[in-house]
Design a protein around this motif. Sequence first.
Motif, PDB file in Angstrom:
ATOM      1  N   UNK A 179       0.857  -1.194   0.000  1.00 47.04           N
ATOM      2  CA  UNK A 179       0.000   0.000   0.000  1.00 47.04           C
ATOM      3  C   UNK A 179       0.890   1.239   0.000  1.00 47.04           C
ATOM      4  N   UNK A 180       0.652   2.145  -0.937  1.00 46.40           N
ATOM      5  CA  UNK A 180       1.341   3.442  -0.937  1.00 46.40           C
ATOM      6  C   UNK A 180       0.444   4.453  -1.650  1.00 46.40           C
ATOM      7  N   UNK A 181       0.963   5.670  -1.865  1.00 46.37           N
ATOM      8  CA  UNK A 181       0.067   6.688  -2.443  1.00 46.37           C
ATOM      9  C   UNK A 181      -0.346   6.360  -3.872  1.00 46.37           C
ATOM     10  N   UNK A 182       0.481   5.596  -4.585  1.00 48.02           N
ATOM     11  CA  UNK A 182       0.107   5.176  -5.946  1.00 48.02           C
ATOM     12  C   UNK A 182      -0.782   3.941  -5.945  1.00 48.02           C
ATOM     13  N   UNK A 183      -0.794   3.202  -4.832  1.00 47.53           N
ATOM     14  CA  UNK A 183      -1.587   1.976  -4.711  1.00 47.53           C
ATOM     15  C   UNK A 183      -2.364   2.017  -3.398  1.00 47.53           C
ATOM     16  N   UNK A 184      -3.421   2.838  -3.350  1.00 48.42           N
ATOM     17  CA  UNK A 184      -4.194   2.940  -2.109  1.00 48.42           C
ATOM     18  C   UNK A 184      -4.876   1.628  -1.771  1.00 48.42           C
ATOM     19  N   UNK A 185      -5.199   1.461  -0.501  1.00 49.26           N
ATOM     20  CA  UNK A 185      -5.834   0.225  -0.017  1.00 49.26           C
ATOM     21  C   UNK A 185      -7.170   0.008  -0.722  1.00 49.26           C
ATOM     22  N   UNK A 186      -7.351  -1.202  -1.284  1.00 48.25           N
ATOM     23  CA  UNK A 186      -8.517  -1.493  -2.126  1.00 48.25           C
ATOM     24  C   UNK A 186      -9.639  -2.209  -1.389  1.00 48.25           C
ATOM     25  N   UNK A 187      -9.324  -2.955  -0.320  1.00 47.96           N
ATOM     26  CA  UNK A 187     -10.297  -3.855   0.277  1.00 47.96           C
ATOM     27  C   UNK A 187     -10.453  -3.594   1.774  1.00 47.96           C
ATOM     28  N   UNK A 188     -11.632  -3.901   2.271  1.00 47.31           N
ATOM     29  CA  UNK A 188     -11.867  -3.811   3.712  1.00 47.31           C
ATOM     30  C   UNK A 188     -11.124  -4.935   4.428  1.00 47.31           C
ATOM     31  N   UNK A 189     -10.797  -4.688   5.700  1.00 44.78           N
ATOM     32  CA  UNK A 189     -10.139  -5.709   6.510  1.00 44.78           C
ATOM     33  C   UNK A 189     -11.088  -6.890   6.736  1.00 44.78           C
ATOM     34  N   UNK A 190     -10.532  -8.094   6.698  1.00 46.84           N
ATOM     35  CA  UNK A 190     -11.324  -9.292   6.979  1.00 46.84           C
ATOM     36  C   UNK A 190     -10.371 -10.428   7.311  1.00 46.84           C
ATOM     37  N   UNK A 191     -10.927 -11.551   7.751  1.00 44.89           N
ATOM     38  CA  UNK A 191     -10.133 -12.762   7.955  1.00 44.89           C
ATOM     39  C   UNK A 191     -10.476 -13.783   6.878  1.00 44.89           C
ATOM     40  N   UNK A 192      -9.642 -14.799   6.761  1.00 42.50           N
ATOM     41  CA  UNK A 192      -9.884 -15.847   5.773  1.00 42.50           C
ATOM     42  C   UNK A 192     -11.212 -16.556   6.043  1.00 42.50           C
ATOM     43  N   UNK A 193     -11.512 -16.818   7.313  1.00 38.69           N
ATOM     44  CA  UNK A 193     -12.759 -17.510   7.664  1.00 38.69           C
ATOM     45  C   UNK A 193     -13.989 -16.700   7.307  1.00 38.69           C
ATOM     46  N   UNK A 194     -13.957 -15.396   7.595  1.00 40.24           N
ATOM     47  CA  UNK A 194     -15.092 -14.522   7.269  1.00 40.24           C
ATOM     48  C   UNK A 194     -15.290 -14.429   5.762  1.00 40.24           C
ATOM     49  N   UNK A 195     -14.187 -14.303   5.047  1.00 41.66           N
ATOM     50  CA  UNK A 195     -14.263 -14.167   3.589  1.00 41.66           C
ATOM     51  C   UNK A 195     -14.797 -15.447   2.948  1.00 41.66           C
ATOM     52  N   UNK A 196     -14.327 -16.612   3.420  1.00 39.91           N
ATOM     53  CA  UNK A 196     -14.802 -17.885   2.885  1.00 39.91           C
ATOM     54  C   UNK A 196     -16.303 -18.037   3.101  1.00 39.91           C
ATOM     55  N   UNK A 197     -16.783 -17.739   4.292  1.00 41.32           N
ATOM     56  CA  UNK A 197     -18.209 -17.885   4.594  1.00 41.32           C
ATOM     57  C   UNK A 197     -19.058 -17.025   3.657  1.00 41.32           C
ATOM     58  N   UNK A 198     -18.609 -15.799   3.457  1.00 38.19           N
ATOM     59  CA  UNK A 198     -19.336 -14.879   2.580  1.00 38.19           C
ATOM     60  C   UNK A 198     -19.399 -15.420   1.150  1.00 38.19           C
ATOM     61  N   UNK A 199     -18.289 -15.974   0.674  1.00 37.24           N
ATOM     62  CA  UNK A 199     -18.249 -16.482  -0.698  1.00 37.24           C
ATOM     63  C   UNK A 199     -19.060 -17.769  -0.864  1.00 37.24           C
ATOM     64  N   UNK A 200     -19.090 -18.630   0.154  1.00 36.30           N
ATOM     65  CA  UNK A 200     -19.897 -19.853   0.050  1.00 36.30           C
ATOM     66  C   UNK A 200     -21.395 -19.516  -0.030  1.00 36.30           C
ATOM     67  N   UNK A 201     -21.805 -18.452   0.625  1.00 35.44           N
ATOM     68  CA  UNK A 201     -23.200 -17.985   0.481  1.00 35.44           C
ATOM     69  C   UNK A 201     -23.438 -17.516  -0.957  1.00 35.44           C
ATOM     70  N   UNK A 202     -22.498 -16.753  -1.516  1.00 33.70           N
ATOM     71  CA  UNK A 202     -22.644 -16.259  -2.889  1.00 33.70           C
ATOM     72  C   UNK A 202     -22.703 -17.410  -3.893  1.00 33.70           C
ATOM     73  N   UNK A 203     -21.999 -18.504  -3.619  1.00 30.54           N
ATOM     74  CA  UNK A 203     -21.977 -19.661  -4.530  1.00 30.54           C
ATOM     75  C   UNK A 203     -23.217 -20.537  -4.382  1.00 30.54           C
ATOM     76  N   UNK A 204     -24.038 -20.258  -3.386  1.00 29.55           N
ATOM     77  CA  UNK A 204     -25.237 -21.058  -3.186  1.00 29.55           C
ATOM     78  C   UNK A 204     -25.014 -22.329  -2.398  1.00 29.55           C
ATOM     79  N   UNK A 205     -23.783 -22.513  -1.855  1.00 26.69           N
ATOM     80  CA  UNK A 205     -23.475 -23.733  -1.111  1.00 26.69           C
ATOM     81  C   UNK A 205     -23.852 -23.628   0.359  1.00 26.69           C
ATOM     82  N   UNK A 206     -23.979 -22.391   0.861  1.00 25.33           N
ATOM     83  CA  UNK A 206     -24.496 -22.157   2.206  1.00 25.33           C
ATOM     84  C   UNK A 206     -25.675 -21.212   2.088  1.00 25.33           C
ATOM     85  N   UNK A 207     -26.775 -21.568   2.750  1.00 23.66           N
ATOM     86  CA  UNK A 207     -27.972 -20.712   2.724  1.00 23.66           C
ATOM     87  C   UNK A 207     -27.889 -19.702   3.867  1.00 23.66           C
ATOM     88  N   UNK A 208     -28.327 -18.483   3.598  1.00 26.65           N
ATOM     89  CA  UNK A 208     -28.314 -17.447   4.643  1.00 26.65           C
ATOM     90  C   UNK A 208     -29.256 -17.841   5.774  1.00 26.65           C
TER      91      UNK A 208
END
Length: 316
Positions: free
Chosen positions: A287-316
């Motif tokens: 991260x620097x002034x030419x490459x500002x931070x693009x993504x919100x902070x998260x953990x691998x577990x949180x990100x995986x859960x969110x994506x499995x919902x998007x894929x239809x493999x886990x129901x909300x």
Amino acid sequence: MDKIPSVDLRDFLSDNPERKQKFVNEIGKAYEEIGFVALKGHFLDDTLVDDLYGEVKNFFEQPVETKRKYEIPGIGGQRGYVGFGKETAKGFKKGDLKEFWHFGQYLSDDSKYKTEYPDNVIVEELPKFNEVGKEAFQMLEKTGQYVLRALALHLGLDEFYFDDKIAEGNSILRPIHYPPITEEPDDAVRAAAHGDINLITLLMGAQGKGLQVQNHNGEWIDAIAEPDELMINVGDMLSRHTNNKLKSTIHRVVNPPRELWSTSRFSIPFFMHPISGMSLNALDNCVDENNPKLYEDTTAGEFLHERLIELGLIKK
């Protein structure tokens, strides 16, 4: 870039510092420019590859009723069998034209992750299936560990930065069967355009046409490996962690020409995941002034859960 670069892991494993640095430079450049490489010199020998393909074909040739015995409810498809058309790529409505199996991490009885990960599912009809799957899982995991060590050096990190994050990680070995196409697919494809969720993916079975990668000009190029190569790509987790310095590239598996509709296709990706508590926050040196931070902070577990919902493999 209109061709997938080829690299040789034996360069990195050599005692020659110049060869080792050559590998680091080559894979780093490829992952910054297109996010894919073809890798020679991995830890899968020919016998293991042949045995794995044989057992995978044996499983998918079982009657549907047999395969469905191993479809485990309530775990989002993380282990065992997932039936035809059940998974849908993010942003698509049609299910992909595939069925697949999941082998997961192999843990000691006293592992702290024993209650976090579902148990692997044992196929009673094919005793060698599980034995060969476990060996392939472990050889692919070993290969991935060295790839990540090279990438750590490319990123200016300690060579072993990723080691404790992938030890007992939530990785998945996924043998996929794309069955013969028996009727007009109606816009469905074998695997719709997508990026992978994980750190890196190591793919067996990219020796024939079908897998395509989208380069940075938006063009689709064929990704075809030599018989002794694995195709290895950056996943979304690693892309987030490096603030998109290493590119997670969109890819797809297209339907074959009509004259080949009667053929099956098999591919076997190994999705290398870290432990769920790994921070995916952008690395400071990405991260620097030419490459500002693009993504919100998260953990691998949180990100995986969110994506499995998007894929239809886990129901909300």
